[in-house]
Design a protein around this motif. Sequence first.
Motif, PDB file in Angstrom:
ATOM      1  N   GLU A   1       6.109   7.697   8.159  1.00 64.41           N
ATOM      2  CA  GLU A   1       6.554   8.842   7.140  1.00 64.41           C
ATOM      3  C   GLU A   1       5.875   9.806   7.512  1.00 64.41           C
ATOM      4  N   LYS A   2       4.399   8.791   6.717  1.00 68.85           N
ATOM      5  CA  LYS A   2       2.791   9.113   6.648  1.00 68.85           C
ATOM      6  C   LYS A   2       1.728   9.359   7.019  1.00 68.85           C
TER       7      LYS A   2
ATOM      8  N   MET B   1       0.598  -0.841  -0.150  1.00 67.49           N
ATOM      9  CA  MET B   1       0.213   0.145   0.161  1.00 67.49           C
ATOM     10  C   MET B   1       1.013   0.801   0.221  1.00 67.49           C
ATOM     11  N   ILE B   2       1.905   1.338   0.962  1.00 71.30           N
ATOM     12  CA  ILE B   2       3.015   2.333   0.964  1.00 71.30           C
ATOM     13  C   ILE B   2       3.887   2.513  -0.166  1.00 71.30           C
ATOM     14  N   LEU B   3       4.106   1.340  -1.548  1.00 75.46           N
ATOM     15  CA  LEU B   3       4.217   1.548  -2.706  1.00 75.46           C
ATOM     16  C   LEU B   3       3.907   2.053  -3.462  1.00 75.46           C
TER      17      LEU B   3
ATOM     18  N   LYS C   1      -8.091   9.443   0.907  1.00 77.93           N
ATOM     19  CA  LYS C   1      -7.800   8.053   1.054  1.00 77.93           C
ATOM     20  C   LYS C   1      -7.448   6.995   1.669  1.00 77.93           C
ATOM     21  N   THR C   2      -6.487   6.997   0.792  1.00 80.28           N
ATOM     22  CA  THR C   2      -5.521   6.176  -0.095  1.00 80.28           C
ATOM     23  C   THR C   2      -4.324   5.971   1.645  1.00 80.28           C
ATOM     24  N   LEU C   3      -4.474   6.700   2.333  1.00 84.21           N
ATOM     25  CA  LEU C   3      -3.907   7.178   3.684  1.00 84.21           C
ATOM     26  C   LEU C   3      -4.737   6.698   5.410  1.00 84.21           C
ATOM     27  N   ASP C   4      -5.791   7.200   4.763  1.00 83.67           N
ATOM     28  CA  ASP C   4      -6.809   6.411   5.748  1.00 83.67           C
ATOM     29  C   ASP C   4      -6.655   5.291   5.481  1.00 83.67           C
ATOM     30  N   SER C   5      -6.334   4.422   4.198  1.00 85.62           N
ATOM     31  CA  SER C   5      -6.376   3.102   4.246  1.00 85.62           C
ATOM     32  C   SER C   5      -5.504   2.272   5.375  1.00 85.62           C
ATOM     33  N   VAL C   6      -4.394   2.757   4.267  1.00 88.77           N
ATOM     34  CA  VAL C   6      -3.234   2.398   5.286  1.00 88.77           C
ATOM     35  C   VAL C   6      -2.946   2.645   6.778  1.00 88.77           C
TER      36      VAL C   6
END
Length: 222
Positions: free
Chosen positions: A169-170, A105-107, A119-124
């Motif tokens: 980092e995120k 997911m980070i990749l 939205k991706t960050l929320d999923s991570v």
Amino acid sequence: MSGKPRLTYCNGRGRMEPVRWLLAAAGVEFEENFLETREQYEKLIKDGVLMFQQVPLVEIDGMKMVQTRAILSYIAGKYNLYGKDLKERALIDMYVEGITDLMQMILMFPFSPPEAKEKTLDSVKERATNRYFPVFEKVLKQHGQDFLVGNKFSWADVQLIEAILAVEEKIPAVLSGFPQLQAFKIRMSNMPTIKKFLQPGSPRKPPPDERYVETVLKIFKK
């Protein structure tokens, strides 16, 4: 040619970064060959160097290895980071596979469209705090040892510290509810080989920026 492993990939993290981490953790110096153009990549394919027409490529012990998992398994076995028996290997494999799912997911995050990034960050965050990090928090608490498997430094520990730092980092406060992982992070970061890898000027790559994304798309997109 020197005896050092030679890594061929883009000048960025991607699928090669776990390889850099594992070699560095084992105290192994390596050389890097950075792909910058599609022509370089096509030449590797034409020359028959890439078994499945994919990188990462790692030249080690006379072999031209591809497939990240195979490369990492070989390095872990060669440098005694793969447990003492089959059961320990199975545990390490399970832990590594779980961490790899999170790291995927980070990749992919830098390649997601701007409107999807939040939205991706929320999923991570959701996956890290509800599915993956609780597993390792529980393991470390239950056996009370410094390392994940067999009270010995292994590939699983290396993958986990890489993942923790990448997620932080995120999402800087992601470990706030995980005291065992906070302590693990400090222990791992102070191990001599890892401490060296975390210093400026090491082969560790910075978080992907727009230039890296452009380079990757230029090389690999048909």
